[in-house]
Design a protein around this motif. Structure first.
Motif, short mmCIF file in Angstrom:
data_model
loop_
_atom_site.label_atom_id
_atom_site.label_comp_id
_atom_site.label_asym_id
_atom_site.label_seq_id
_atom_site.Cartn_x
_atom_site.Cartn_y
_atom_site.Cartn_z
N PRO A 10 0.78 -1.20 -0.15
CA PRO A 10 -0.07 0.11 0.17
C PRO A 10 0.87 1.33 -0.15
N VAL A 11 2.31 1.13 0.32
CA VAL A 11 3.14 2.19 0.19
C VAL A 11 4.32 1.73 -0.28
N ASP A 12 5.26 2.58 -0.78
CA ASP A 12 6.61 2.34 -1.22
C ASP A 12 7.19 1.61 0.17
N GLY A 13 7.91 0.46 -0.15
CA GLY A 13 8.62 -0.27 1.10
C GLY A 13 9.71 0.30 1.46
N ALA A 14 10.58 0.85 0.56
CA ALA A 14 12.00 1.92 1.20
C ALA A 14 11.36 3.07 1.78
N GLN A 15 10.39 3.76 1.34
CA GLN A 15 10.01 5.00 1.94
C GLN A 15 9.33 4.80 3.15
N ALA A 16 8.65 3.53 3.22
CA ALA A 16 7.85 3.05 4.49
C ALA A 16 8.85 2.94 5.55
N ARG A 17 9.78 2.06 5.44
CA ARG A 17 11.00 1.90 6.37
C ARG A 17 11.69 2.86 6.67
N LYS A 18 12.07 3.83 6.03
CA LYS A 18 12.84 5.35 6.17
C LYS A 18 12.15 5.90 7.42
N GLY A 20 9.26 4.93 9.06
CA GLY A 20 8.67 4.27 10.00
C GLY A 20 7.16 4.26 10.02
N ASP A 21 6.86 4.24 8.70
CA ASP A 21 5.19 4.13 8.54
C ASP A 21 4.63 2.79 8.74
N LEU A 22 3.33 2.86 9.49
CA LEU A 22 2.57 1.86 9.88
C LEU A 22 1.52 1.74 9.04
N VAL A 23 0.81 0.68 8.25
CA VAL A 23 -0.16 0.92 7.56
C VAL A 23 -0.97 -0.24 7.70
N LYS A 24 -2.41 0.02 8.04
CA LYS A 24 -3.51 -1.05 8.07
C LYS A 24 -4.06 -1.19 6.80
N VAL A 25 -4.20 -2.26 6.13
CA VAL A 25 -4.92 -2.83 5.00
C VAL A 25 -6.03 -3.62 5.61
N ALA A 26 -7.29 -2.89 5.49
CA ALA A 26 -8.37 -3.91 5.58
C ALA A 26 -8.70 -4.78 4.28
N LYS A 27 -9.54 -5.47 4.69
CA LYS A 27 -9.77 -6.64 3.54
C LYS A 27 -10.62 -5.87 2.32
N SER A 28 -11.31 -4.90 2.52
CA SER A 28 -11.67 -4.02 1.30
C SER A 28 -10.89 -3.18 0.70
#
Length: 134
Positions: A10-18, A20-28
């Motif tokens: 749901p987000v760019d992995g490298a940017q999220a790791r840099k 510290g993004d936490l992202v919830k992905v609902a089934k929908s």
């Protein structure tokens, strides 16, 4: 959502790791893709980035003979966990067949070509993890 999001959902992995993004992905909110021209199956991605792909594969029933995914292979190792099955994995290169029941897992090393087949009378639901970037 479309194929262009593969690898950055749901987000760019490298940017999220840099960051510290936490992202919830609902089934929908999953990335829904119908994969396969000759053997269409539903693939719902929870995560698709440079380190891993995680999602759910649904193979319907019906037609002549078993329903199956298209032949596929991945650079990285994959693990398939059967939520609703049983599922049959066919490895064309070695002409091997593996029958995996509900609650069981199947490890597939990178580079192995496979198909997942549904011989049953109910849809198959498989959770998968593929690690292309590790």
């Amino acid at each position: 959502m479309s194929l262009e999001k593969l690898g950055t959902y749901p987000v760019d992995g490298a940017q999220a790791r840099k960051r510290g993004d936490l992202v919830k992905v609902a089934k929908s909110d999953r990335l829904h893709i119908v994969s396969g021209r000759d053997h269409p199956v539903l693939v719902q991605f929870c995560v698709s980035n440079d380190y891993m792909h995680v999602g759910e594969l649904t193979i319907p029933v019906g037609g002549v003979g078993p329903r199956a995914s298209e032949p596929d292979s991945h650079e990285g190792d994959a693990v398939f966990y059967i939520l609703q099955g049983p599922a049959t994995f066919y490895l064309a290169d070695t002409d091997e067949t593996f029958h995996i029941r509900d609650g069981e897992s199947f490890f597939l090393p990178g580079g192995i070509s496979y198909q997942c087949l549904n011989y049953g009378s109910n849809p198959i639901r498989v959770v998968f993890t593929i690690a292309p970037g590790l």
